[in-house]
Design an enzyme around this catalytic site. Sequence first.
Site, PDB file in Angstrom:
ATOM      1  N   LYS A  25     -12.476   0.460 -14.658  1.00 61.85           N
ATOM      2  CA  LYS A  25     -12.832  -0.904 -14.231  1.00 61.85           C
ATOM      3  C   LYS A  25     -13.275  -1.747 -15.430  1.00 61.85           C
ATOM      4  O   LYS A  25     -12.916  -2.917 -15.550  1.00 61.85           O
ATOM      5  CB  LYS A  25     -13.945  -0.863 -13.173  1.00 61.85           C
ATOM      6  CG  LYS A  25     -13.541  -0.200 -11.863  1.00 61.85           C
ATOM      7  CD  LYS A  25     -12.467  -0.978 -11.132  1.00 61.85           C
ATOM      8  CE  LYS A  25     -12.054  -0.307  -9.831  1.00 61.85           C
ATOM      9  NZ  LYS A  25     -10.892  -0.954  -9.182  1.00 61.85           N
ATOM     10  N   TYR A  37     -13.619   6.681 -13.689  1.00 63.32           N
ATOM     11  CA  TYR A  37     -13.392   5.627 -12.685  1.00 63.32           C
ATOM     12  C   TYR A  37     -14.009   4.312 -13.163  1.00 63.32           C
ATOM     13  O   TYR A  37     -13.355   3.273 -13.207  1.00 63.32           O
ATOM     14  CB  TYR A  37     -13.988   6.037 -11.324  1.00 63.32           C
ATOM     15  CG  TYR A  37     -14.226   4.843 -10.433  1.00 63.32           C
ATOM     16  CD1 TYR A  37     -13.152   4.188  -9.845  1.00 63.32           C
ATOM     17  CD2 TYR A  37     -15.521   4.346 -10.226  1.00 63.32           C
ATOM     18  CE1 TYR A  37     -13.360   3.062  -9.065  1.00 63.32           C
ATOM     19  CE2 TYR A  37     -15.732   3.230  -9.449  1.00 63.32           C
ATOM     20  CZ  TYR A  37     -14.648   2.594  -8.872  1.00 63.32           C
ATOM     21  OH  TYR A  37     -14.853   1.465  -8.114  1.00 63.32           O
ATOM     22  N   SER A  46     -16.438  -3.414 -10.013  1.00 58.72           N
ATOM     23  CA  SER A  46     -17.483  -2.597  -9.399  1.00 58.72           C
ATOM     24  C   SER A  46     -18.794  -2.772 -10.140  1.00 58.72           C
ATOM     25  O   SER A  46     -18.809  -2.972 -11.367  1.00 58.72           O
ATOM     26  CB  SER A  46     -17.048  -1.133  -9.466  1.00 58.72           C
ATOM     27  OG  SER A  46     -18.145  -0.295  -9.178  1.00 58.72           O
ATOM     28  N   PHE A  98     -21.090  -4.247  -5.051  1.00 51.98           N
ATOM     29  CA  PHE A  98     -22.203  -3.324  -5.009  1.00 51.98           C
ATOM     30  C   PHE A  98     -21.847  -2.200  -4.009  1.00 51.98           C
ATOM     31  O   PHE A  98     -20.827  -1.556  -4.204  1.00 51.98           O
ATOM     32  CB  PHE A  98     -23.535  -4.094  -4.830  1.00 51.98           C
ATOM     33  CG  PHE A  98     -23.935  -4.647  -6.183  1.00 51.98           C
ATOM     34  CD1 PHE A  98     -23.203  -5.678  -6.788  1.00 51.98           C
ATOM     35  CD2 PHE A  98     -24.935  -4.040  -6.927  1.00 51.98           C
ATOM     36  CE1 PHE A  98     -23.483  -6.098  -8.087  1.00 51.98           C
ATOM     37  CE2 PHE A  98     -25.227  -4.463  -8.222  1.00 51.98           C
ATOM     38  CZ  PHE A  98     -24.502  -5.487  -8.793  1.00 51.98           C
ATOM     39  N   ASP A 149       0.861  -1.181   0.000  1.00 52.36           N
ATOM     40  CA  ASP A 149       0.000   0.000   0.000  1.00 52.36           C
ATOM     41  C   ASP A 149       0.891   1.223   0.000  1.00 52.36           C
ATOM     42  O   ASP A 149       1.908   1.244   0.701  1.00 52.36           O
ATOM     43  CB  ASP A 149      -0.899  -0.005   1.259  1.00 52.36           C
ATOM     44  CG  ASP A 149      -2.164   0.795   1.050  1.00 52.36           C
ATOM     45  OD1 ASP A 149      -2.049   2.007   0.783  1.00 52.36           O
ATOM     46  OD2 ASP A 149      -3.259   0.211   1.146  1.00 52.36           O
TER      47      ASP A 149
END
Length: 341
Positions: A154, A150, A124, A179, A31
């Site tokens: 995906k 964004y 997503s 979700f 990270d």
Amino acid sequence: MHVLVSGGAGYIGSHTVLALIRAGHSVVVVDDFSNSKAAVVGRLEALAGQQIPVQAFDLTDRDKTDRLFDTEHVDAVIHFAGFKAVGESVAKPLTYYTNNLDTTFSLLRAMERHGTPKLVFSSSATVYGPRSVLPYREDGEEPIEAVNPYGRSKVMLEHVLTDVAAAAPALKVALLRYFNPVGAHPSGMIGEDPGGIPNNLVPYIAQVAVGRREKLSVFGGDYDTPDGTCLRDYIHVEDLAEGHVAALEYLTTATEPARAFNLGTGHGTSVLEMVHAFERAAGRPIPYEIVDRRPGDLPVSYADVSRAAAELGWRATRSVDDMCVDAWRWQSQNPEGYPDA
Ligand code: UDP
């Protein structure tokens, strides 16, 4: 399995780290702390009762990524790291495309070089566009599409990963379409800590409940829904975390190179229903005002969850009330989120 968790200090990543350890796996977290706080690591270690190895670097750095695979034998990667604020992605599309694509390319190259056979990817529900038919199915007639950078990052990455897996006989990929994740670990020690003004509904409500914000703006009260507000498929982050463990285990026997799974509950909850559930959890009123619709919002979004049930053997078990109780425990114990130090 020894699992590299990219973005493991973030909201969903941190809960998944604990779920992996509970299931007997080991982890290494990567990270760059661009959207997370270092304090999460100590909390995770306290909850897990063990040290959690963390490498702080940006995965777009291919050399560092490759060196990590040289020093650790990685059985699987769960790739959470990525930028995720829809509004910011519209203002800074190049930043979003570059970061979200390059981190994935960097991981894929290292995985290819080291023969890493499993990848679980954070996709997503935003890949279901306005033309998708409800409840959203992974194999719906409409091709996946999105309405902002964004979401398009995906969609692009689902295509990239599907193509790469098709060409690499040893690689299996699970594309997890989340979700609306909400809630927190039941200890209240880790949870969602958005920087600045929260974009998402439940973190905003939680900050109103704790007194950091005056009132919630409900975006639109005139939708064609039972109470006029939008419906979303909210899923407890602990259920979501367990979905990742199930997906990882599924990949051991997967036959398809890449397969998409919806992770939701299959039920729609309105904005006002969520406000009232949070009021019950916090035992205090949540002041709100109905304002204009937010551009880009779909009136209704919820998952068909049958594929995940049949193939992952996983189902969400926690209720909207559980989500609010746990979100409130986290927010009330940590009114300002994680400490900076
Ligand atoms: N929402 C709202 N006020 C807020 C934030 C969100 O009314 O301050 C509504 C939003 O319009 C949507 C729902 O809450 O109908 C969920 O929004 P969120 O941004 O959390 O998730 P997404 O839109 O990505 O599903």
